[in-house]
Design a protein around this motif. Structure first.
Motif, PDB file in Angstrom:
ATOM      1  N   HIS C 117       0.832  -1.191   0.018  1.00 49.24           N
ATOM      2  CA  HIS C 117      -0.088  -0.208   0.094  1.00 49.24           C
ATOM      3  C   HIS C 117       0.877   1.305  -0.029  1.00 49.24           C
ATOM      4  CE1 HIS C 117      -3.491   2.367   0.759  1.00 49.24           C
ATOM      5  NE2 HIS C 117      -3.011   2.748   1.967  1.00 49.24           N
ATOM      6  N   ALA C 118       2.007   1.199   0.695  1.00 51.92           N
ATOM      7  CA  ALA C 118       2.858   2.217   0.691  1.00 51.92           C
ATOM      8  C   ALA C 118       2.453   3.589   0.975  1.00 51.92           C
ATOM      9  CB  ALA C 118       3.861   2.088  -0.564  1.00 51.92           C
ATOM     10  N   ASP C 119       1.800   3.703   2.139  1.00 54.25           N
ATOM     11  CA  ASP C 119       1.448   4.980   2.492  1.00 54.25           C
ATOM     12  C   ASP C 119       2.473   5.406   3.319  1.00 54.25           C
ATOM     13  OD1 ASP C 119       0.279   7.389   3.842  1.00 54.25           O
ATOM     14  OD2 ASP C 119      -1.586   6.339   3.887  1.00 54.25           O
ATOM     15  N   PRO C 120       2.844   6.910   2.883  1.00 52.50           N
ATOM     16  CA  PRO C 120       4.008   7.246   3.362  1.00 52.50           C
ATOM     17  C   PRO C 120       4.190   7.395   4.801  1.00 52.50           C
ATOM     18  CG  PRO C 120       3.177   8.738   1.642  1.00 52.50           C
ATOM     19  CD  PRO C 120       2.321   7.657   1.694  1.00 52.50           C
ATOM     20  N   ALA C 121       2.924   7.684   5.459  1.00 56.25           N
ATOM     21  CA  ALA C 121       2.606   7.663   6.973  1.00 56.25           C
ATOM     22  C   ALA C 121       2.396   6.397   7.452  1.00 56.25           C
ATOM     23  CB  ALA C 121       1.273   8.703   7.081  1.00 56.25           C
ATOM     24  N   PHE C 152      10.760   1.072  -2.512  1.00 57.29           N
ATOM     25  CA  PHE C 152       9.613   2.138  -2.352  1.00 57.29           C
ATOM     26  C   PHE C 152       9.910   3.121  -3.553  1.00 57.29           C
ATOM     27  CE2 PHE C 152       7.771   0.654   1.574  1.00 57.29           C
ATOM     28  CZ  PHE C 152       8.910  -0.008   2.037  1.00 57.29           C
ATOM     29  N   GLU C 153       8.969   3.244  -4.402  1.00 56.34           N
ATOM     30  CA  GLU C 153       9.154   4.152  -5.556  1.00 56.34           C
ATOM     31  C   GLU C 153       8.479   5.581  -5.392  1.00 56.34           C
ATOM     32  OE1 GLU C 153       8.020   1.985  -9.022  1.00 56.34           O
ATOM     33  OE2 GLU C 153       9.694   0.414  -8.893  1.00 56.34           O
ATOM     34  N   ASP C 154       7.372   5.605  -5.004  1.00 54.00           N
ATOM     35  CA  ASP C 154       6.719   6.765  -4.685  1.00 54.00           C
ATOM     36  C   ASP C 154       5.570   6.523  -3.576  1.00 54.00           C
ATOM     37  OD1 ASP C 154       5.879   9.352  -7.216  1.00 54.00           O
ATOM     38  OD2 ASP C 154       5.885   9.608  -5.081  1.00 54.00           O
ATOM     39  N   LEU C 155       4.734   7.952  -3.534  1.00 55.78           N
ATOM     40  CA  LEU C 155       3.495   7.573  -2.973  1.00 55.78           C
ATOM     41  C   LEU C 155       2.713   6.574  -3.396  1.00 55.78           C
ATOM     42  CD1 LEU C 155       1.723  11.069  -2.941  1.00 55.78           C
ATOM     43  CD2 LEU C 155       2.462   9.986  -0.838  1.00 55.78           C
ATOM     44  N   PHE C 156       2.453   5.591  -2.470  1.00 57.77           N
ATOM     45  CA  PHE C 156       1.447   4.484  -2.857  1.00 57.77           C
ATOM     46  C   PHE C 156       2.067   3.649  -4.010  1.00 57.77           C
ATOM     47  CE2 PHE C 156      -1.482   5.834   0.235  1.00 57.77           C
ATOM     48  CZ  PHE C 156      -1.665   7.047   0.239  1.00 57.77           C
ATOM     49  N   MET C 217       8.405  11.744   5.997  1.00 54.10           N
ATOM     50  CA  MET C 217       9.271  12.698   5.910  1.00 54.10           C
ATOM     51  C   MET C 217       9.517  12.980   4.270  1.00 54.10           C
ATOM     52  SD  MET C 217      10.023  14.582   8.372  1.00 54.10           S
ATOM     53  CE  MET C 217      11.502  15.135   7.821  1.00 54.10           C
ATOM     54  N   GLY C 218       8.615  12.249   3.360  1.00 58.81           N
ATOM     55  CA  GLY C 218       8.838  12.302   1.899  1.00 58.81           C
ATOM     56  C   GLY C 218       7.736  11.319   1.464  1.00 58.81           C
ATOM     57  N   SER C 219       7.797  11.106  -0.051  1.00 61.24           N
ATOM     58  CA  SER C 219       6.766  10.400  -0.605  1.00 61.24           C
ATOM     59  C   SER C 219       6.992   8.889  -0.269  1.00 61.24           C
ATOM     60  CB  SER C 219       6.705  10.508  -2.007  1.00 61.24           C
ATOM     61  OG  SER C 219       7.832  10.509  -2.594  1.00 61.24           O
ATOM     62  N   THR C 220       8.479   8.467   0.153  1.00 59.79           N
ATOM     63  CA  THR C 220       8.603   6.979   0.708  1.00 59.79           C
ATOM     64  C   THR C 220       9.272   7.294   1.938  1.00 59.79           C
ATOM     65  OG1 THR C 220      10.844   7.002  -0.232  1.00 59.79           O
ATOM     66  CG2 THR C 220       8.977   6.608  -1.927  1.00 59.79           C
TER      67      THR C 220
END
Lengths: 842, 164, 282
Positions: C117-121, C152-156, C217-220
């Motif tokens: 899901h890779a939510d940055p939070a 981790f490439e980017d947001l989500f 602290m960023g998108s990943t």
């Protein structure tokens, strides 16, 4: 403090007693920590929430809502929805040319109040995001929702205004056809009302040789966020149209349905079944209720609408949202000489049912417990393209208490004095009650000294001040702040004549019926409409004592207009003070009526009878007859005096002659981590005086719940609209309610200064915790940071706001600027537009 | 449609459901188990909490099809033979509810806390309840109730019918 | 509150799951559902098919594999919290998972679901990154392993392709390392505003090695490599740690949102890196 805690009891006993009619009502049930009757169904899931209701052939509604804050509807294409399986109908406003009723404003605070028409479904121009433009009716909620997504609406966006201060400029109009955003201006001036002196003179004098404190405060917008989403079911198939709704106001809703739709009132039945919390948020007649009603009647089928939480947050009315400017004048020795209040209050897109008056309820409370010789209150209400704003726990009084309690702390800080001392110097002394305030309110009773002494003792005030000093000395990164809030509030809405003088659309009385069933049980029918407050239990206690019947034999019925046919419902901490008083009076009438039967049955004269413990006894003998025996005898009515009716049931309508004035002292210790700005509550103590207490358990619960809502305003909650008028805090992810992990356990106690306005000597408690706690918390945080040159944090006191204040500390203008709040211009709010509504001081 | 078989409060049900049906909707609408309620749409409020195979879950965050072959206990399945569960009793005795809307979820979660912490500290209780919102009580009495229930035997069992 | 309609399959093997994914253009994988179901309920996504991995037993569980532990992607948070291998060899992961959401959500949520899901939070990415985890991704062509730094490439957005599944997370053993996860939220149930995952290998009272991961602290998730280098060989004193952590937020560009401005987040990251390292070194 001049009063020791030992003197507490003595002081309470010296308080003016309520005029108690016989019997005293202070029997074994009143004051008892009775466990609640309501619990059994609630803890087993045997509940009757509106959304539970399933009726044969029932249809489900889904609303199509505007995403835009201000827009013309240029076209609506429902064809995509209408063709879907099991979709029964898709309606727009055009399908109801005779209208669907209207969400009325029942309290225009001035005759000139600008009051846009509030229609349930919008056909032409949407005035805030979330307004309903179409409704889909289908056989299941899923199908209705799926179809709603296929309704195609074209909008032409219009310029919109969201902020109240911005609205004051009248540059962008929320309702262009109204020509202004300013809805009403309302003023109370003590000199004009004859209740005090000239506040401008007092301020001018204080500028010369006293102290003037001027502050601007922001009451942020909140969302009531009751746990049960609102739901409405309408069954149009009976002789009466029945509406079940998760509402606090079944009676008022019935009345307004009839008044605005033209339906005969006798053909309308409204039922509030179990209702899951309200806090003022369900004190409304809503577009959803009117739409469900109109659709059900059109289709001739039962219909249900239940909102999602996201819908609730945008479409249920919001609370607070004011800008405040306070100017306090005092002598150098700390004696206050004048208070001027300017408010700009955001009403949102419409003047909701009592929304125009909520800010005005603060008019009598900014002066609070202090003996101001001069006082002025100016309030301008404005319209914006946001969700409408109305009552939320405290309704105008938390806003007032916040303002005065914050500025009293600022006065103390300016004078370098203890905040409690400065308050005591200025508050109404115990022996001065009843006391008529500079705003014209007569406070019946109180004992601020006793409550404060006890609160300080429980809190460990001196020890905490010592710890605070130590932490400051060693420059501990975690600083300690102590916040004080001494408040009174006006509740027990309300004396009807006073409401009349304020152009409030309804009265403030309450009604109760008591039915003595032949088999000895008692039905109490109350016009109040509880949604968590425990009336079934408390009214049972009262009646058990009054009539001398067992607590378990009393059944309390409410919320159904066909059963509790008369009432003004529950809000404004009125139910006990007004509603239970009606119950008491109905009970006394029963006792009086039954006396005639007793005399006959005992072959005695009424004067020789005394009623004790549910039984009429002939004085000096052991002859007697029970009240419930009389009830049975009247059922047969075979032998009774000719001059009496064969019945002892009675009802009563009670109209109080004054508000009630609970008070309290709240003390809060906050730790502030200066590295991150995060605050943590260390302890919270409150001693509240709500008069005689019927059920201490219920009272404690009301205070706890009130405290957390007030604390949440100080620390966590804010309803935020972005630059497009979209509610950014549109779910519980972003509208941050506190959890058990965020809150602490509280220390709560009571002093007792009986009210003189009702037989029970009780005062309201429902809103007190919320009213008091917000300034206690903010005062604590500011107190922690004051040595750094900080004198305010804008609510909610988020860690970032605290941290940024610390970074820019010492530069006062930087605090407010850093928090980017609009300012009052010179004379902005109290600019009399030429027409005013004058407040009538009493 | 997908066919599912679920045991709820001791009774076994077989139904065809749309896969998108949430467990809480299945309970309320298909089975008439309206004791379990919906309070939000983002899984924050916890009012929908039930036990799935004896442990607490948010039934809005589980599809009915995921419960196929499993056991669910709702608030309605707690009391046995007319006897209240110790946690229900504790909530009643400690005035841990006012409007009652959050109460079923709160009670189910409170029982679950005791499974991991039979003698919980106030901190453990509060943290254990962080997925359950209440707007009425301010949590003070709820915490008291859970602490009180911890002293009662059998408080951590969901019901005598469901194994641990 | 009501998702759009979708087809549903619950395969019992990885191969069947991959076939189900390949069969559809618009399928979503259902792991624990604690992130997916809220998205479906708010109709932020409307897949035509949901592939439920819940019946695939081989995707659950933790095992030892030489100098690493291997965690099945469908292992739930509560199982990870109770697992002795995780406690012993990947304490940082345990520390982070303890803070996720609430108990009910931890019952159902899975490590794999959260990672993909890779939510940055989200709280799982930073510890996996800090522990130099490797992600095992399975597709029709077989398995491949991707280092966390590349996952981790980017947001989500992660390295998992359309017709692939994350099947395992491989964590090199960090046996005996001290660990701490400092999470900053305003209210308890919130997603991390900022969080720091820190794990250290101590030699006496010296920090021999340190690993620091930053959440939101960023998108990943990010590694504070400069801080790691600065900490290596330092005495675990408050002053030394503070100095080494002072630039923990350097080079980051955190988001500004409802919960905090970018500059405030950078400040918090510095503070919590210091606090996390101090706690880990204790």
């Amino acid at each position: 403090m001049t009063v020791s805690p030992d003197a507490l009891v003595e002081i309470a006993e010296e308080s003016p007693q309520a005029d108690l009619t016989e019997p005293s009502g202070a029997g074994p049930e009143i004051g008892n920590r009775r466990l609640r009757k309501e619990d059994q169904r609630l803890i087993t899931g045997r509940t009757k929430w509106t959304d539970n209701i399933v009726l044969p052939g029932m249809l489900h509604l889904a609303m199509v809502r505007s995403p835009f804050a201000h827009a013309k509807i240029t076209s609506i294409d429902t064809s995509g929805a209408q063709g879907l399986p099991n979709v029964v109908a898709v309606f727009t406003a055009a399908d109801f040319p005779d209208g669907m009723g209207a969400c009325a404003n029942a309290w225009p605070i001035t005759p000139e109040q600008v009051t846009p028409d509030h229609l349930p479904m919008i056909g032409e121009r949407v005035a805030c995001a979330g307004e309903i433009v179409a409704v889909v009716v289908a056989r299941s909620a899923k199908e209705a929702r799926d179809a709603a997504e296929q309704v195609d609406v074209d909008y032409e966006e219009l310029p919109a205004v969201f902020d109240a201060m911005e609205a004051m400029k009248d540059e962008i109009l929320a309702h262009p056809d109204k020509g202004t955003n300013k809805s009403a201006f309302w003023k109370l001036d003590s000199k004009e009302a004859g209740t005090g002196g000239d506040v401008d003179e007092a301020i001018a004098k204080a500028r010369q040789d006293g102290v003037v404190i001027e502050r601007e405060f922001r009451q942020q917008r909140l969302i009531p966020a009751f746990m049960e989403p609102r739901s409405t079911v309408v069954d149009p198939t009976g002789e009466q149209v029945t509406m079940w709704s998760a509402t606090q106001i079944p009676h008022i809703l019935r009345f307004l349905i009839a008044a605005t739709t033209g339906m005969p009132e006798s053909k309308v039945r409204v039922i509030a079944p179990d209702v899951g919390g309200g806090f003022g948020g369900k004190l409304q007649t809503t577009p959803e209720e009117f739409i469900t009603l109109a659709v059900a009647r059109r289709l001739g089928k039962p219909c249900k609408y239940t909102e999602t939480r996201s819908e609730s947050l945008i479409s249920g009315h919001h609370g607070r949202d004011q800008y405040q400017k306070l100017t306090l004048a005092a002598e150098k020795d700390g004696t206050v000489t004048g208070l001027k209040v300017d408010l700009v209050a955001n009403l949102g897109a419409y003047v909701a049912i009592v929304g125009g008056g909520v800010p005005v309820l603060g008019a009598w409370m900014f002066n609070s417990i202090y003996k101001f010789p001069a006082y002025q209150f100016n309030c301008q209400t404005v319209l914006t393209n946001t969700t409408w704003v109305d009552a939320y726990r405290g309704a105008g009084r938390p806003e007032a208490t916040f303002g005065i309690e914050r500025i009293m702390d600022e006065l103390a800080a300016e004078l370098g004095r203890d905040p409690l001392e400065v308050r005591e110097q200025n508050w109404i002394k115990h022996e001065e009650f009843p006391f008529t305030s500079v705003a014209g309110m007569t406070y019946d009773s109180g004992n601020y000294e006793a409550a404060t002494a006890r609160a300080k003792e429980l809190f460990g005030y001196d020890a905490l001040r010592a710890e605070q000093a130590e932490r400051r000395e060693r420059k501990d990164p975690v600083q300690l702040g102590i916040g004080v809030s001494t408040f009174t509030e006006m509740c027990g809405l309300a004396p009807s004549r006073v409401l009349g003088s304020l152009a409030y659309g309804a009265g403030g009385w309450e009604h109760a019926s008591i039915r003595m069933l032949p088999t000895g049980k008692v039905e109490v029918i109350t016009g109040t409409s509880p949604h968590g407050q425990g009336h079934e239990t408390a009214w049972s206690q009262i009646v058990a004592d009054r009539l001398g019947v067992p607590f378990e034999d009393v059944e309390v019925l409410h919320g159904d207009t066909a059963v509790a046919y008369k009432g003004l419902d529950t809000y404004g901490s009125r139910s006990l003070v007004v509603g239970a008083e009606a119950v008491v009076r109905a009970a006394d009438k029963v006792i009086e009526k039954a006396k005639g039967f007793a005399a006959h049955m005992l072959e005695a004269s009424e004067d020789d009878l005394e009623f004790v413990g549910g039984r009429y006894g002939v004085k000096g003998t052991d002859k007697g007859v029970g009240l419930t025996d009389i009830a049975l005898a009247t059922f047969a009515s075979h032998d009774y005096p000719e001059h009496l009716e064969p019945g002892i049931d009675a009802d009563a309508t009670f109209d109080p002659d004054n508000f009630s004035f609970p008070h309290g002292t709240h003390l809060c210790a906050m730790e502030v981590d200066t590295e991150t700005g995060q605050s943590r509550m260390r302890s919270y103590v409150c001693v509240d005086d709500i008069g005689h207490i019927i059920n201490p358990l219920i009272v404690e619960g009301q205070i706890h719940g009130g405290l957390v809502q007030g604390i949440a305003q100080a620390l966590w909650e804010e309803a935020i609209f972005d630059e497009n008028g979209t509610l950014v805090t549109g779910s519980f992810v972003d509208y941050t309610l506190p959890t058990a992990a965020d809150t602490i356990s509280f220390v709560t106690e009571n002093t007792v200064s009986p009210s003189t306005t009702n037989t029970l000597g009780a005062k309201g408690v429902g809103e007190a915790g919320t009213i008091a706690s917000t300034p206690a918390v903010v005062n604590a945080i500011v107190d922690a940071l004051r040595p750094m040159g900080i004198d305010d944090i804008v609510m909610p006191c988020t860690p970032q706001r605290v941290w940024k204040a610390i970074q820019t500390a010492g530069d006062h203008s930087g605090d407010v600027a850093a928090q980017a709040q609009p300012h009052f211009d010179e004379g902005a709010a109290n600019a009399d537009p030429g027409v005013t509504g004058e407040g009538n001081g009493q | 449609m997908t066919r599912i078989t679920v045991t709820v409060d001791g009774d076994t049900y077989t139904d065809d459901v749309e896969p998108r049906t949430l467990l809480v909707q299945y309970l309320r609408e298909n089975l008439g188990k309206v004791g379990t309620v919906i309070g939000c749409d983002t899984s924050n409020c916890g009012a929908c909490t039930v036990h799935l195979d004896g442990r607490s879950v948010k039934s809005c965050n589980v599809l009915a099809v995921q419960a196929d072959g499993h056991e669910v206990t709702t608030i309605e399945g707690l009391a046995t033979d007319g006897q209240l569960h110790p946690m229900q009793k504790a909530f009643h005795e400690n005035h841990a509810l006012q409007c009652g809307y959050c109460t079923p979820g709160m009670i189910m979660q409170a029982i679950d806390i005791l499974k991991d912490h039979p003698d919980p500290s106030e901190q453990q209780i509060r943290e254990g309840l962080e997925g359950n919102l209440c707007r009425c009580t301010g949590y003070h009495n709820i915490v008291k109730a859970v602490a009180a229930a911890a002293k009662a035997p059998g408080a951590e069992l969901a019901s005598s019918k469901v194994g641990e | 509150m009501i998702p759009t309609a979708f087809d549903y399959v619950a395969p019992e093997s990885v191969a069947d799951a991959l076939a189900a994914l390949a069969d559809s253009d618009d399928a979503k994988v259902l792991a624990g559902g604690q992130s997916l179901l809220p998205i479906l309920r708010m109709r932020l996504n409307a897949p035509d098919k949901v592939v439920d991995l819940g019946r695939i037993a081989e995707l659950r569980g933790v095992r030892e594999d030489g100098d690493a532990i291997v965690i099945g992607a469908m292992t739930s948070y509560v199982d990870l919290l109770a697992d002795p291998l995780v406690a012993e060899h990947a304490a940082l992961l345990k520390a982070a998972i303890e803070t996720v959401a609430d108990p009910q959500i931890r019952r159902r949520g899975t490590i794999g679901g959260a990672l993909v899901h890779a939510d940055p939070a989200g709280d799982v990415g930073a510890p996996v990154l800090a522990l130099d985890g490797e992600l095992v991704i399975t597709g029709s062509a077989g398995e491949r392993t991707v280092a966390a730094a590349d996952f981790f490439e980017d947001l989500f957005t992660t390295a998992v392709g359309e017709d692939e599944l994350l099947t395992a997370v491989r964590i090199p053993k960090h046996t005996g390392w001290g660990a701490a996860y400092e999470k900053f939220v305003r209210v308890a149930h919130q997603w991390s505003i900022v969080a720091v995952a820190a794990t250290v290998r101590m030699e006496g009272d010296t920090i021999a090695e340190a690993r620091v991961g930053l959440t939101n602290m960023g998108s990943t998730p990010l590694r504070a490599t400069a801080t790691e280098e600065a900490l290596a060989g330092k005495q675990a004193s408050a002053e030394a740690i503070a100095e080494a952590c002072a630039k923990a937020a350097d080079g980051t560009n955190p988001p500004s949102d409802l919960n905090g401005d970018g500059d405030y987040r950078k400040h918090l990251a510095t503070v919590f890196t210091r606090r996390a390292v101090l706690a880990a070194a204790d």
